[in-house]
Design a protein around this motif. Structure first.
Motif, PDB file in Angstrom:
ATOM      1  N   TYR A 192      -1.478  -4.486   7.710  1.00  0.00           N
ATOM      2  CA  TYR A 192      -0.040  -4.332   7.947  1.00  0.00           C
ATOM      3  C   TYR A 192       0.230  -3.800   9.350  1.00  0.00           C
ATOM      4  O   TYR A 192       1.103  -4.291  10.062  1.00  0.00           O
ATOM      5  CB  TYR A 192       0.583  -3.392   6.908  1.00  0.00           C
ATOM      6  N   LEU A 209       5.898  -8.710   5.330  1.00  0.00           N
ATOM      7  CA  LEU A 209       5.942  -7.401   4.679  1.00  0.00           C
ATOM      8  C   LEU A 209       6.433  -6.346   5.667  1.00  0.00           C
ATOM      9  O   LEU A 209       6.016  -6.333   6.836  1.00  0.00           O
ATOM     10  CB  LEU A 209       4.530  -7.044   4.203  1.00  0.00           C
ATOM     11  N   MET A 211       9.349  -7.842  19.906  1.00  0.00           N
ATOM     12  CA  MET A 211      10.751  -7.428  20.036  1.00  0.00           C
ATOM     13  C   MET A 211      11.018  -6.714  21.355  1.00  0.00           C
ATOM     14  O   MET A 211      12.109  -6.806  21.912  1.00  0.00           O
ATOM     15  CB  MET A 211      11.126  -6.462  18.898  1.00  0.00           C
ATOM     16  N   ARG A 246       0.092  -6.407  12.093  1.00  0.00           N
ATOM     17  CA  ARG A 246       1.250  -7.315  12.061  1.00  0.00           C
ATOM     18  C   ARG A 246       2.515  -6.588  12.537  1.00  0.00           C
ATOM     19  O   ARG A 246       3.324  -7.147  13.288  1.00  0.00           O
ATOM     20  CB  ARG A 246       1.432  -7.861  10.634  1.00  0.00           C
ATOM     21  N   ASP A 247       2.658  -5.341  12.112  1.00  0.00           N
ATOM     22  CA  ASP A 247       3.821  -4.544  12.504  1.00  0.00           C
ATOM     23  C   ASP A 247       3.828  -4.369  14.027  1.00  0.00           C
ATOM     24  O   ASP A 247       4.874  -4.529  14.679  1.00  0.00           O
ATOM     25  CB  ASP A 247       3.730  -3.183  11.789  1.00  0.00           C
ATOM     26  N   ARG A 273       4.860  -7.585  15.754  1.00  0.00           N
ATOM     27  CA  ARG A 273       6.311  -7.807  15.690  1.00  0.00           C
ATOM     28  C   ARG A 273       7.055  -6.889  16.648  1.00  0.00           C
ATOM     29  O   ARG A 273       7.973  -7.314  17.362  1.00  0.00           O
ATOM     30  CB  ARG A 273       6.822  -7.565  14.256  1.00  0.00           C
ATOM     31  N   LEU A 274       6.676  -5.591  16.655  1.00  0.00           N
ATOM     32  CA  LEU A 274       7.398  -4.637  17.500  1.00  0.00           C
ATOM     33  C   LEU A 274       7.187  -4.949  18.976  1.00  0.00           C
ATOM     34  O   LEU A 274       8.126  -4.865  19.783  1.00  0.00           O
ATOM     35  CB  LEU A 274       6.945  -3.202  17.183  1.00  0.00           C
ATOM     36  N   TYR A 322       0.404   2.993  17.897  1.00  0.00           N
ATOM     37  CA  TYR A 322       1.830   3.298  17.987  1.00  0.00           C
ATOM     38  C   TYR A 322       2.158   4.215  19.174  1.00  0.00           C
ATOM     39  O   TYR A 322       3.300   4.242  19.639  1.00  0.00           O
ATOM     40  CB  TYR A 322       2.341   3.896  16.665  1.00  0.00           C
ATOM     41  N   PHE A 372       0.835  -1.201   0.000  1.00  0.00           N
ATOM     42  CA  PHE A 372       0.000   0.000   0.000  1.00  0.00           C
ATOM     43  C   PHE A 372       0.872   1.254   0.000  1.00  0.00           C
ATOM     44  O   PHE A 372       0.349   2.386   0.031  1.00  0.00           O
ATOM     45  CB  PHE A 372      -0.906   0.007   1.233  1.00  0.00           C
ATOM     46  N   GLN A 414      15.069  -3.952  10.102  1.00  0.00           N
ATOM     47  CA  GLN A 414      14.310  -5.083  10.656  1.00  0.00           C
ATOM     48  C   GLN A 414      14.123  -6.173   9.594  1.00  0.00           C
ATOM     49  O   GLN A 414      14.240  -7.371   9.888  1.00  0.00           O
ATOM     50  CB  GLN A 414      12.952  -4.553  11.140  1.00  0.00           C
ATOM     51  N   ASP A 429      12.192   3.071   7.455  1.00  0.00           N
ATOM     52  CA  ASP A 429      12.413   2.792   8.889  1.00  0.00           C
ATOM     53  C   ASP A 429      12.422   1.303   9.211  1.00  0.00           C
ATOM     54  O   ASP A 429      12.836   0.928  10.311  1.00  0.00           O
ATOM     55  CB  ASP A 429      11.301   3.440   9.727  1.00  0.00           C
ATOM     56  N   LYS A 483      -3.439  -1.266   4.650  1.00  0.00           N
ATOM     57  CA  LYS A 483      -2.631  -0.546   5.622  1.00  0.00           C
ATOM     58  C   LYS A 483      -2.957  -1.027   7.035  1.00  0.00           C
ATOM     59  O   LYS A 483      -2.071  -1.165   7.880  1.00  0.00           O
ATOM     60  CB  LYS A 483      -2.915   0.960   5.493  1.00  0.00           C
ATOM     61  N   ASP A 493       8.885   5.604  15.646  1.00  0.00           N
ATOM     62  CA  ASP A 493      10.181   5.452  14.957  1.00  0.00           C
ATOM     63  C   ASP A 493      11.067   6.686  15.074  1.00  0.00           C
ATOM     64  O   ASP A 493      12.255   6.608  14.765  1.00  0.00           O
ATOM     65  CB  ASP A 493       9.959   5.191  13.460  1.00  0.00           C
TER      66      ASP A 493
END
Lengths: 197, 197
Positions: B64, A180, B75, B67-68, B71-72, B15, A169, A189, A185, B61, B185
């Protein structure tokens, strides 16, 4: 098979410039191969109702992006000039990128285009600018013809279809295995994941 | 005057959770003071024609982002549960945050709200959930009343006006001197700038 990172980029995308200028070096440091995948964000944006770059449609986001790019380029020692108009029309450059990939020169060609566009503010829809980038990448001028072939046009269209299939996207995007990652940034990763495969 | 970083956050923002959970520790490590600024993104999004979170309006979007975040959080060793509905209604929490700031407990209160919402998937418009967060932050229950005062409602509205003045278009955002940074970020970059002042 070498471990790899798939790099989706759009020539009109400011943040793709940041990734294009560093991905080969970063990948090589970790023994990874980069698969360069040019595509056009325009049709993806249009499908969600955007008629221009979101940075033009949403002025406060746009103002921020230009300042953010300025800061990041300064931190990385990259020249940065805002091209006019923005976004640039990257259609011809994207077709040429596909041809340069066939000739194993897509990385230097893509870097030359990004440098012209965002490092010197050049118009990348201008054939003379593209010819200069082509030569910078060490490609033979006669091979530029192939960008206008029906086959190349279809191949670029197919790139767009593949990008949508992959859930893209925005740009830059990175795909490692089935994961993905979006945005410059996330390059580190993505590379870190690729090194574990 | 202590060097400072201004932290703009919206309780509905995924975020912002990431930044809220680390900003005090990161700032203290560099001798910086954090100014916590709650605000509502809703009116800013509405002004640009968005009727919900962009993560709902633009499904690829959104997919994503989840999933982002997964993952973060993994971590960083943070629990992560997707709240339902998303986005949560953060109005009451934001008003309470302003009251908690008057009582010098905004950091622990905000962390408690984010932990309930994204760490345990709780509904942060539920008064019982908010009362639990309030107590976790060591605040006296009777002080919650103040969140319903006209003065507090006006103060939150004024936060929104200030956010627009500061050029904000998303959360988390950080302001150091006159520089705006958007997204978890950019927290490290904002802190780095603050340490040079």
């Amino acid at each position: 098979m070498a471990r790899r990172i798939v790099f989706w980029f759009d020539f009109a995308s400011t943040y793709s410039y940041l990734s294009a200028m560093r991905i080969e070096e970063a990948a090589q440091r970790h023994g990874l191969t980069v698969v360069w995948e040019p595509f056009l964000l325009g049709p993806i944006f249009a499908a969600q109702g955007w008629t221009s770059s979101p940075f033009n449609l949403y002025p406060s986001k746009g103002r921020y992006m230009w300042r953010d790019m300025e800061r990041l380029c300064e931190m990385r020692g990259l020249p940065f000039v805002r091209p006019d108009p923005f976004p640039q029309n990257g259609l011809a450059a994207a077709r040429l990128a596909l041809v340069s990939r066939e000739l194993d020169r897509i990385a230097p060609f893509a870097r030359a285009v990004y440098s012209a566009e965002f490092g010197r503010g050049k118009d990348i829809s201008n054939p003379a600018v593209l010819a200069e980038c082509w030569e910078t990448a060490g490609l033979p001028l006669h091979a530029m013809e192939q960008a206008r072939a029906e086959e190349t046009k279809k191949a670029l269209f197919a790139q767009g279809e593949r990008a949508i299939q992959a859930g893209l996207f925005g740009a830059p995007s990175f795909v490692v295995s089935e994961e993905l990652f979006w945005g410059d940034d996330r390059l580190d990763q993505a590379i870190a994941l690729a090194t574990t495969l």
